[in-house]
Design an enzyme around this catalytic site. Sequence first.
Site, PDB file in Angstrom:
ATOM      1  N   ASP A 156      -1.456  -6.616  -3.661  1.00 41.98           N
ATOM      2  CA  ASP A 156      -1.541  -5.591  -4.696  1.00 41.98           C
ATOM      3  C   ASP A 156      -0.407  -5.827  -5.698  1.00 41.98           C
ATOM      4  OD1 ASP A 156      -3.235  -4.690  -2.673  1.00 41.98           O
ATOM      5  OD2 ASP A 156      -2.845  -2.578  -3.098  1.00 41.98           O
ATOM      6  N   LYS A 219      -6.917  -1.299  -9.442  1.00 46.01           N
ATOM      7  CA  LYS A 219      -6.357  -0.175  -8.691  1.00 46.01           C
ATOM      8  C   LYS A 219      -5.666   0.753  -9.669  1.00 46.01           C
ATOM      9  CE  LYS A 219      -2.757   0.447  -5.146  1.00 46.01           C
ATOM     10  NZ  LYS A 219      -1.911  -0.221  -4.149  1.00 46.01           N
ATOM     11  N   LYS A 255      -9.956   0.652  -6.588  1.00 41.69           N
ATOM     12  CA  LYS A 255      -9.148   1.342  -5.582  1.00 41.69           C
ATOM     13  C   LYS A 255      -8.330   2.451  -6.231  1.00 41.69           C
ATOM     14  CE  LYS A 255      -5.278   0.621  -2.402  1.00 41.69           C
ATOM     15  NZ  LYS A 255      -4.342  -0.347  -1.824  1.00 41.69           N
TER      16      LYS A 255
END
Lengths: 320, 281
Positions: A156, A219, A255
């Site tokens: 991430d 995300k 996400k």
Amino acid sequence: MPTPPPALPGDLAEATRDDSTLKRFLHGLPGVDRVGLEQRAADLATRSIKKDSKLWAIDTAIGMIDLTTLEGADTAGKIGALAAKARRPDPDRPDTPPVAALCVYPDLAATAAEALNGSGVGVASVATAFPAGRSSSRVKLAEVELAVSAGADEVDVVIDRGAFLAGRYGQVHDEIREVKAACGRAHLKVILETGELATYDNVRRACWLALLAGADFVKTSTGKVSPAATLPVTHLMLGAVRDWRDRTGLSRGVKPAGGIRTTKDAVRYLVAVHEVAGRQWLSPELFRFGASGLLNDLLMQRRTQLDGHYSGPDYVAVDQ
Amino acid sequence: MTKTYKLYIGGAFPRSESGRVHPVHDARGRFLANAAQASRKDLRDAVAAARKAFDGWSGATAYNRGQVLFRVAEMLEGRREQFIAETAAVEDLSVEGATAAVDTAIDRMVWYAGWTDKITTVLGTTNPVAGPYFSFSVPEPTGVVGALAPRQSSLLGLLSVVAPVIAAGNTCVVVAGDRALPAITLSEVLATSDLPGGVINLLTGHVAELAPWLATHADVNALDLTGAPETLRPELERSASETVKRVLPVGRGEPDWTREPSLKRLRTFTETKTVWHPVGT
């Protein structure tokens, strides 16, 4: 600029040619109707999911969680405890599905990988000077390599919001491309930190920018900035990955992370996933929740559904 | 003016999640006001609010809790006339009868306010042990207590149920049935006393609908079924045992609330903790 991957159709490949084509493409995206977006998100949030459907939604949501601990005070012991919880969230009820992944800082990725070995639960590591992203490109890439070599299946990373807001899209794009290359086989999730992007138009641009640069997932947030994930922003990003699939044939994930604490919230997100992106996205391959407290609420609701009476926090593991 | 009263959860006055209201009548069937009709989800929210308030309230010093309870008594007295009128209406009492009930209720609050910092001394002990240890037992609050408001004595009975629960450091969720008007006014008194939000949560509605959810709720630690209809009690006690709740033993019907209470309620809603501590050299 590095050459774009061959899978991109001509117009998208053309957009990534240089700084000015990228800017022209991103600013040529249709503007977001703020009122319409928020109204639609609020409308879909009123949908009521009960009984069997609710139980299905709870199990699906548990399977989509990236169980996250990103604190300065994290220890190997805490990672071990969380890993046990990730494998078997509710030991009293072994039919509870495991979560999707455990999300940690890169120095603890090896610990997590060891604890989760053979369980099917992934290891996600943040990288690139999380959460601010304020460091040199060299340091960021080194951190990605550290995470991957420690055994992270998913990385991430945060985008450079300063560069993005200053309009240096090319720089952000190239950085993501380099990170993607450094990831190798690991999945790349790109954190846009929508709370710092100021407008929905910017969120849409950042989303397309990340997709153009090769992100596997977009995300919403780091969880360190408020507001974190919101329903309208997630709607917007789900719309972007759906459009991306329509134009390129490639499926990318979304996400939302931060601020999702209750089962009710999670179910609203699942409704949005189904209605905006499509049924295909109702899978951990393409949709994740970045959360820590959410899992306990899902487990309590799951018990409530199965036992026929309300459960309490005394019956689930405390994440400390 | 006809009013539509709301619930009292976590220090706020929300409407019922279900949007339902029901009329409250006096003892002769005349309309008095509308009150919110709580659903099981309101009950769940109330239990969550009580749990949230528990750490702060049980952690407050006994002296501080006593001051807060005394303040509640003061505020009750400030609304004395209103309580007398409402108690007389819902219980069909004469003004003299209602006045006596309200004054006893205020005295009851003061009585329990005095108990907060004496419970440990009276219910706790130091134990004589055969070894080089100090051993002492202290009462600690049980947790979240669910209670059903007594039906016959709408204010005095309710306060006699609630006051010992919070005096001992517990938080509570109370369900009041069809004689709820004094209970609703009590919630307005509590909101303007120094009682932290969530320590007492008051739901109005149908007792038979809400009581099973209260009795089975896994995050409720104890039950006071004094206000439960006789027909419901055995079933409620059975379901309470499934989540290991402490249930106050009560006799048939309602006790004589005007008599000075015993320590039974304070004792039931505390857990005894025994500590062994090595004696120094």
